[in-house]
Design an enzyme around this catalytic site. Structure first.
Site, PDB file in Angstrom:
ATOM      1  N   CYS A 251       0.841  -1.190   0.000  1.00  0.00           N
ATOM      2  CA  CYS A 251       0.000   0.000   0.000  1.00  0.00           C
ATOM      3  C   CYS A 251       0.882   1.248   0.000  1.00  0.00           C
ATOM      4  CB  CYS A 251      -0.875   0.033   1.248  1.00  0.00           C
ATOM      5  SG  CYS A 251      -1.833  -1.459   1.462  1.00  0.00           S
TER       6      CYS A 251
ATOM      7  N   ARG B 203       3.786   1.187  -6.636  1.00  0.00           N
ATOM      8  CA  ARG B 203       3.722   0.143  -5.607  1.00  0.00           C
ATOM      9  C   ARG B 203       2.595  -0.852  -5.872  1.00  0.00           C
ATOM     10  NH1 ARG B 203       6.466   1.953  -1.030  1.00  0.00           N
ATOM     11  NH2 ARG B 203       5.190   0.780   0.440  1.00  0.00           N
TER      12      ARG B 203
ATOM     13  N   TRP C 279      -3.501  -2.155  -1.495  1.00  0.00           N
ATOM     14  CA  TRP C 279      -3.212  -3.390  -2.204  1.00  0.00           C
ATOM     15  C   TRP C 279      -3.693  -4.490  -1.264  1.00  0.00           C
ATOM     16  CZ3 TRP C 279       0.537  -7.474  -1.914  1.00  0.00           C
ATOM     17  CH2 TRP C 279       0.705  -8.161  -3.112  1.00  0.00           C
TER      18      TRP C 279
ATOM     19  N   ASN D  93      -0.323   0.769   6.183  1.00  0.00           N
ATOM     20  CA  ASN D  93       0.389  -0.101   5.252  1.00  0.00           C
ATOM     21  C   ASN D  93       1.028  -1.198   6.086  1.00  0.00           C
ATOM     22  OD1 ASN D  93       2.013  -1.299   3.331  1.00  0.00           O
ATOM     23  ND2 ASN D  93       3.526   0.357   3.312  1.00  0.00           N
ATOM     24  N   GLY D  94       0.745  -2.451   5.764  1.00  0.00           N
ATOM     25  CA  GLY D  94       1.337  -3.566   6.512  1.00  0.00           C
ATOM     26  C   GLY D  94       0.265  -4.578   6.875  1.00  0.00           C
TER      27      GLY D  94
ATOM     28  N   GLU E 266      14.042 -17.348 -23.939  1.00  0.00           N
ATOM     29  CA  GLU E 266      13.807 -16.107 -23.200  1.00  0.00           C
ATOM     30  C   GLU E 266      15.130 -15.344 -23.010  1.00  0.00           C
ATOM     31  OE1 GLU E 266      11.491 -14.255 -22.491  1.00  0.00           O
ATOM     32  OE2 GLU E 266      12.125 -13.015 -20.810  1.00  0.00           O
TER      33      GLU E 266
ATOM     34  N   LYS F 121      15.724 -11.566 -24.319  1.00  0.00           N
ATOM     35  CA  LYS F 121      16.105 -10.506 -23.389  1.00  0.00           C
ATOM     36  C   LYS F 121      17.333  -9.773 -23.915  1.00  0.00           C
ATOM     37  CE  LYS F 121      13.647 -10.151 -21.507  1.00  0.00           C
ATOM     38  NZ  LYS F 121      12.286  -9.987 -21.207  1.00  0.00           N
TER      39      LYS F 121
ATOM     40  N   GLU G  91      16.553  -7.736 -27.227  1.00  0.00           N
ATOM     41  CA  GLU G  91      15.651  -6.578 -27.129  1.00  0.00           C
ATOM     42  C   GLU G  91      16.281  -5.393 -26.414  1.00  0.00           C
ATOM     43  OE1 GLU G  91      11.874  -7.019 -25.041  1.00  0.00           O
ATOM     44  OE2 GLU G  91      12.729  -8.484 -23.684  1.00  0.00           O
TER      45      GLU G  91
ATOM     46  N   HIS H 133      21.974 -28.786 -37.993  1.00  0.00           N
ATOM     47  CA  HIS H 133      21.195 -28.892 -39.222  1.00  0.00           C
ATOM     48  C   HIS H 133      21.150 -27.569 -39.971  1.00  0.00           C
ATOM     49  CE1 HIS H 133      20.056 -32.964 -38.281  1.00  0.00           C
ATOM     50  NE2 HIS H 133      19.763 -32.572 -37.046  1.00  0.00           N
TER      51      HIS H 133
ATOM     52  N   LYS I 133       5.642  -1.494 -24.001  1.00  0.00           N
ATOM     53  CA  LYS I 133       5.404  -2.381 -22.853  1.00  0.00           C
ATOM     54  C   LYS I 133       4.096  -3.124 -23.021  1.00  0.00           C
ATOM     55  CE  LYS I 133       6.341  -3.838 -18.671  1.00  0.00           C
ATOM     56  NZ  LYS I 133       7.419  -4.825 -18.620  1.00  0.00           N
TER      57      LYS I 133
END
Ligand code: G6P
Length: 594
Positions: A2, A27, A73, A97-98, A468, A472, A475, A491, A589
């Site tokens: 939070c 956050r 959150w 928060n917590g 991947e 990475k 890009e 081959h 993104k």
């Protein structure tokens, strides 16, 4: 995760608090709220969803000079208006928060109160109200409070009739900002940077009383503390990066935390795990669909779910899958993987699946995104906002979720025992250790950053990781890189291997290790600069010039240990090439066009 912002001063507080909350959006949150004092009364507004929803309900120019704001959150209680902060009980209005671990015990002492929400926070508000009525002195209350609350907390508190802002913290961050015009509380520096770069760091068990023109901080013994003021000497963006040069690096290093948050959400205990995954065992076939890195996650998932779930798994790129005809079994599941939850092709696959009445499960990071809203079922990862275009922490969390699905099916099949869940609890610490030494990665980056072509090799799950790793690298660094199934190189593509061509081989799968090692010998014979990422020593030193060791753990969790090394390599190569690491050219993104 939070976010808290509070202000008391000469300026109108609502715009300051909203601005601060927006700076804390990184956050992650699912609802937002504000409490402000107007004509000696506390007014509360809260809304589910984005801060913009809240903003629409506010008059930003209201004559209020004291207030607290919060982005929530969800932890205790689902995301909804009732559970959002601020919470008000009696004379107390607060944001938190917590997690208060002993809130049930505290609630037992509060029989005279009724509660409107499912939150631990409302219990704390009631508890403070009760203490306040007994002690009639807020300083006394704060001294008692820190011994009564078990868990983590940063609290911003307004008391009816007192023109002051109170703050206390333990194990959740809180700073106290100071300026000529007023004083602030905030979860993080970016929230106050528009107004001041001077702040006090509140430590565990310390508390503070903020006035219009004064701040008094008390140490953990309740005595006035003379703290040094901190001065943040940087830009807003630097504050957001929290000391890292780039968001990509910050996000790579956040992985131990977000992986632990993600797995704990699903395996808090066995009952939670079984409930969350319940029903997945009924499917006889699964299609996993995504784009870019999300597709690569699917490839790792396929390997694990086939191995442990004994289910037919097909993986496809969303832009291909949507235009292909499929044969569905009676009990067929489509798993959509997406960080943003908005990728056009993945969304199109979801909509097509729904038209065809195929069950859908989304593995998504962004709460409330289109894919999350429309899928039959959602498994959220807890990666938090990912700012760098190249995904790192979301990829790893998605990978853990597919792995948990494989583990669940494996347990149901009796191929795995419950104790496999312990492996998920350990991985975060292993990853922290593994990320702490970057010397070898930086040395390799220095050796390869000028090469034109770089190859990654692997077989089975290691091949999925190689894909991947290669994406990475290309890009963010703009170097040409390809991933090959180690047995396929000969081959055709082996003709590109010449003296000093970097070949990075991933060798973690024991079942196929010797075969991959033979392929490595083939490239060494052509003069390649061989780098091996493995979890087991390799006796034949002729086979590599550099070896990156990762801990030997079950294949269910080992992928994140391997990929983090590859993410770091991509980062350092891009840095040496002077690339725009967080925003590589031509990339977005969230790709909302097909
Ligand atoms: C873009 C991003 C990739 C990402 C892909 C899928 O191309 O640059 O990093 O893997 O979209 O995005 P999603 O949000 O669906 O995971």
């Amino acid at each position: 995760m939070c976010g808290i912002v509070g202000y008391i001063g000469k300026d109108k507080c609502i715009p300051i608090i909203i601005n601060g909350l927006e700076a804390l959006e990184y956050r992650g949150y699912d609802s937002a709220g504000i409490a402000y004092v107007l004509n000696n009364k506390v007014v509360i507004e809260k809304e589910q969803g984005r801060i913009d929803n809240l903003k629409k309900k506010l008059n930003l120019l209201e004559d209020s000079y004291l207030g607290i704001g919060h982005t929530r959150w969800a932890t205790h209680g689902k995301p909804c208006k009732e559970n959002s902060h601020p919470h008000q009980v009696g004379n107390i209005t607060l944001v938190h928060n917590g997690i208060i671990e002993n809130y049930k015990e505290l609630k037992n002492e509060l029989a005279e109160y009724t509660f409107k929400s499912d939150t631990d926070t409302e219990v704390v508000a009631a508890y403070i109200d009760k203490l306040c009525k007994e002690k009639k002195d807020m300083l006394e209350v704060l001294k008692i409070l820190k011994d009564k609350l078990i868990g983590s907390y940063a609290l911003g508190i307004i008391v009816d009739g007192l023109d002051k802002l109170f703050a206390i913290r333990k194990d959740s961050p809180l700073i106290i900002g100071v300026s000529e015009k007023g004083n602030f509380i905030a979860s993080d520096v970016p929230a106050i940077l528009k107004y001041t770069n001077m702040y006090y760091l509140l430590l565990n068990d310390e508390f503070a009383v903020l006035d219009y023109d004064d701040v008094i901080i008390y140490d953990s013994d309740g005595c006035v503390s003379t703290k040094n003021i901190e001065v943040f000497d940087g830009t807003f963006e630097a504050a957001m990066k929290n000391g890292y040069d780039h968001f990509m690096l910050k996000e790579i290093y956040e992985q131990p935390k977000v992986i632990s948050d993600t797995v704990n959400e699903y395996i808090k205990d066995k009952k939670t795990f079984l409930e969350k995954m319940k029903g997945l065992e009924k499917y006889t076939a699964i299609d996993i669909v995504g784009c870019g890195s999300a597709y690569h996650v699917g490839l790792v998932g396929k390997s694990l779910i086939t191995e442990y779930g004994k289910v037919l798994v097909n993986v496809d790129i969303a832009s291909e899958y949507r235009y292909t005809n499929h044969i569905y079994s009676k009990k067929h599941l489509i798993i959509l993987i997406s960080q943003s939850g908005e990728t056009a092709d993945t969304l199109a696959v979801l909509r097509k699946a729904k038209k065809e009445h195929i069950d859908t499960l989304a593995i998504v990071n962004v709460v409330g995104s289109s894919i999350a809203r429309e899928a039959d079922k959602v498994f959220y990862i807890k990666a938090g906002p990912e700012i760098a275009v190249a995904t790192t922490k979301a990829y790893s969390c998605q990978l853990m979720l597919l792995s948990l699905i494989a583990a669940y099916l494996g347990i149901k099949n009796k191929i795995l025992k419950d104790d496999v869940l312990e492996e998920y609890r350990k991985v975060s610490n292993l990853l922290s250790d593994s990320l702490s030494d970057t010397k070898i990665i930086e040395r390799i980056a220095n050796r390869i950053y000028k090469n034109k072509d770089i190859f990654f090799l692997g077989r089975k799950i290691d091949y999925a990781l190689a894909m991947e790793a290669s994406l990475k690298l290309k890009e963010v660094s703009y170097l040409h890189s390809e991933a090959y199934a180690a047995g396929e190189l000969k081959h055709g593509t082996i003709s590109l291997i010449e003296h000093n061509t970097p070949v990075i081989s991933i060798v973690t799968d024991d079942s196929i290790r010797l075969k991959t090692l033979s392929n490595i010998k083939e490239v060494c014979a052509r003069g390649a600069f061989s780098i091996i990422i493995t979890n087991k020593d390799i006796d034949d030193k002729e086979m590599y010039e550099e070896i990156i060791m990762v801990p030997k753990v079950t294949d269910l969790v080992s992928s994140v240990l391997v990929i983090s090394k590859c993410q770091l390599l991509a980062y350092y190569v891009a840095k040496l090439n002077g690339c725009d690491i967080d925003k590589p050219r031509n990339l977005a993104k969230s790709v909302t066009v097909e």
